[in-house]
Design a protein around this motif. Sequence first.
Motif, short mmCIF file in Angstrom:
data_model
loop_
_atom_site.label_atom_id
_atom_site.label_comp_id
_atom_site.label_asym_id
_atom_site.label_seq_id
_atom_site.Cartn_x
_atom_site.Cartn_y
_atom_site.Cartn_z
N ARG A 22 0.84 -1.20 0.00
CA ARG A 22 0.00 0.00 0.00
C ARG A 22 0.86 1.25 0.00
N LEU A 23 0.52 2.20 -0.86
CA LEU A 23 1.26 3.46 -0.92
C LEU A 23 0.90 4.34 0.27
N LYS A 24 1.91 4.80 0.98
CA LYS A 24 1.67 5.63 2.16
C LYS A 24 2.30 7.01 2.03
N THR A 25 2.89 7.29 0.89
CA THR A 25 3.53 8.58 0.66
C THR A 25 3.46 8.90 -0.82
N PRO A 26 3.43 10.19 -1.19
CA PRO A 26 3.48 10.52 -2.63
C PRO A 26 4.79 10.03 -3.24
N LEU A 27 4.74 9.67 -4.53
CA LEU A 27 5.93 9.21 -5.24
C LEU A 27 6.13 10.08 -6.48
N GLY A 29 12.90 9.13 -14.22
CA GLY A 29 13.38 8.07 -15.10
C GLY A 29 12.55 6.82 -14.91
N LYS A 30 13.18 5.72 -14.56
CA LYS A 30 12.49 4.46 -14.33
C LYS A 30 12.29 4.15 -12.85
N THR A 31 12.61 5.10 -12.00
CA THR A 31 12.47 4.88 -10.56
C THR A 31 11.46 5.86 -9.97
N TRP A 32 11.00 5.54 -8.75
CA TRP A 32 10.05 6.37 -8.04
C TRP A 32 10.68 6.85 -6.74
N VAL A 33 10.65 8.14 -6.54
CA VAL A 33 11.28 8.74 -5.36
C VAL A 33 10.19 9.21 -4.40
N GLY A 53 4.78 16.98 -2.14
CA GLY A 53 3.89 16.58 -3.22
C GLY A 53 2.89 17.68 -3.57
N VAL A 54 2.31 18.30 -2.54
CA VAL A 54 1.34 19.38 -2.75
C VAL A 54 2.01 20.57 -3.42
N GLU A 55 3.21 20.91 -2.97
CA GLU A 55 3.93 22.05 -3.55
C GLU A 55 4.29 21.79 -5.00
N LEU A 56 4.71 20.56 -5.32
CA LEU A 56 5.04 20.21 -6.70
C LEU A 56 3.82 20.31 -7.60
N LEU A 57 2.68 19.81 -7.10
CA LEU A 57 1.45 19.89 -7.87
C LEU A 57 1.02 21.35 -8.07
N ALA A 58 1.16 22.15 -7.03
CA ALA A 58 0.79 23.56 -7.13
C ALA A 58 1.65 24.28 -8.16
#
Length: 210
Positions: free
Chosen positions: A59-64, A68-72, A79-84
């Motif tokens: 289960r995902l518990k944090t934004p990713l 490239g081919k990886t998820w940080v 996450g909210v700031e990046l989306l904004a």
Amino acid sequence: EKIFKATCPLDCFDLCLIDVTVEDGEIKKIAGVKDHPLTCGVLCKKGMDHLARHKAEDRLKTPLLRQGKTWVPLTVEEGVELLADKLRGVDTKSILYFTDSGHNGLSKNAASLFFQHLGPITTHRGSLCWDAGNFALKKSLGIHAGVRHVQIPNADAIVLWGRNAKDTNLHLYMQIKRSGKPIVYIDPIATATAKEADEYYCIKPNSDLQ
């Protein structure tokens, strides 16, 4: 051990009420509330699987963030700031916002409030298939209208037209079966509901109005 009441987050019309059993800060069990007038304590398969999803190891518990081919992993704030940041450069007039029906709970109000503050956008009421269904009802019957589940026993017969209620609307199906009224089912596909119907008409696709 304590029992808390919660509503199912799936946003169906049914608005299932759930008893959540918590012990030592951990959810141990979920169950439908038996005196709920529509569900009578019965949860669908998706509802019963909430606890398994909650406890799932993957289960995902944090934004990713994909790099490239990886998820940080990010914090919620990051996450909210990046989306904004990305939304600030978007022409809001190019956004088409679809809102489905569901039970019109707080989640819908939150989404509407978000888009109201974002800027002028195009909105559409109903799901992607909503307009098609409304058009078909108006074309066939002249109107589109629904009934409350408590009115089902007043019917002489139940006609399900392309509505596989046994698989897609468990609580509606329960109410129909409990009423004891004959079921007429119309669908080009012999679904699970077709097998339970008193009369089944297998029409050819796109021949409804001919």
